[in-house]
Design an enzyme around this catalytic site. Structure first.
Site, short mmCIF file in Angstrom:
data_model
loop_
_atom_site.label_atom_id
_atom_site.label_comp_id
_atom_site.label_asym_id
_atom_site.label_seq_id
_atom_site.Cartn_x
_atom_site.Cartn_y
_atom_site.Cartn_z
N HIS A 148 -2.98 -5.04 1.80
CA HIS A 148 -2.45 -5.37 2.83
C HIS A 148 -2.37 -7.05 3.24
CE1 HIS A 148 -2.24 -0.69 4.44
NE2 HIS A 148 -3.03 -0.88 3.42
N GLU B 89 -0.83 -8.27 5.03
CA GLU B 89 -0.54 -8.73 7.00
C GLU B 89 -2.10 -8.67 7.59
OE1 GLU B 89 -0.37 -5.50 5.05
OE2 GLU B 89 -0.81 -4.15 6.61
N CYS C 147 1.19 -1.37 -0.01
CA CYS C 147 0.26 0.42 0.12
C CYS C 147 0.92 0.97 -0.04
CB CYS C 147 -0.72 -0.22 0.88
SG CYS C 147 -2.04 1.13 0.54
N1 GLN Z 1 -4.30 6.61 0.87
C1 GLN Z 1 -2.51 6.07 1.47
C2 GLN Z 1 -1.49 7.38 1.09
O1 GLN Z 1 -1.41 8.12 -0.04
C3 GLN Z 1 -2.06 4.96 1.51
C4 GLN Z 1 -2.97 4.06 1.57
C5 GLN Z 1 -2.76 3.01 3.09
O2 GLN Z 1 -1.68 2.26 2.62
N2 GLN Z 1 -3.28 1.63 3.25
O3 GLN Z 1 -0.41 7.31 2.24
#
Ligand code: GLN
Length: 182
Positions: free
Chosen positions: A165, A167, A80
């Site tokens: 994610h 995890e 992410c």
């Molecule tokens: N939207 C977040 C960002 O731009 C990322 C979201 C996440 O890691 N769950 O950093």
């Protein structure tokens, strides 16, 4: 000996990664300063907020040491915001441009069953939370999975990055894949 895996712990859900690593028999180490990178077999950059993580990396002088570690061939998994941190506009390690919150404000979070190339044993249960996707990539980048045509799991050499994610879903196969690269 157990593999020593760093988890960038400036911000975000690093504890869930550490727990998953322990369950796979690896030894997690929270990474906050450059010295924490010494002797790592692999590294995870977790989800969180990329803006906050960027500030932390600057504050601690972690950008160059992180780049050196990856250039030396240490396997890394970005999840992410961790995928965003590895992209062209941040650490400049992955030859990709990402779009933040790419699924839009309405679809902030969702779950999906995803086939991920290289991950055996059927689709992964993937949790997306304000997730990015890859909007552009260079030739060295292999797309491992897509959602509605958008790349959400990629590999470039020793780097793995996913928009979701792993995890949080209890599916440890990507973590196992990272350990297999180290
Ligand atoms: N939207 C977040 C960002 O731009 C990322 C979201 C996440 O890691 N769950 O950093």
């Amino acid at each position: 000996m157990a593999k020593l895996v760093g988890v960038l712990a400036l911000q975000g859900d690093f504890e869930a990664h550490a727990k998953m690593l322990r369950s796979l028999g690896a030894q997690p180490r929270e990474v906050r300063v450059p010295a924490d990178l010494d002797g790592l077999d692999a590294l995870i950059i977790p989800g969180g907020e990329s803006t906050v993580m960027t500030l932390g990396i600057e504050r601690e002088g972690l950008a160059e040491p992180l780049r050196d570690l990856v250039h030396e061939g240490t396997p890394v998994l970005g999840t992410c915001a961790g995928m965003i941190m590895l992209d062209r506009e941040h650490l400049g390690l992955l030859d990709v441009t990402t779009r933040h919150n790419a699924f839009g404000r309405q679809v902030r979070s969702f779950e999906a069953e995803l086939d991920v190339n290289g991950v055996p044993g059927g689709p992964m249960h993937a949790v997306f939370i304000r997730a990015p996707w890859v909007v552009d990539h260079g030739p060295a980048v292999e797309i491992l999975s897509r959602v509605e045509e958008h790349p959400v799991a990629i590999r470039q050499g020793n780097m793995l990055a996913v928009s979701f994610h792993p995890e949080l879903s209890g599916d440890d196969r990507l973590h196992a894949m990272l350990l297999g690269l180290s």
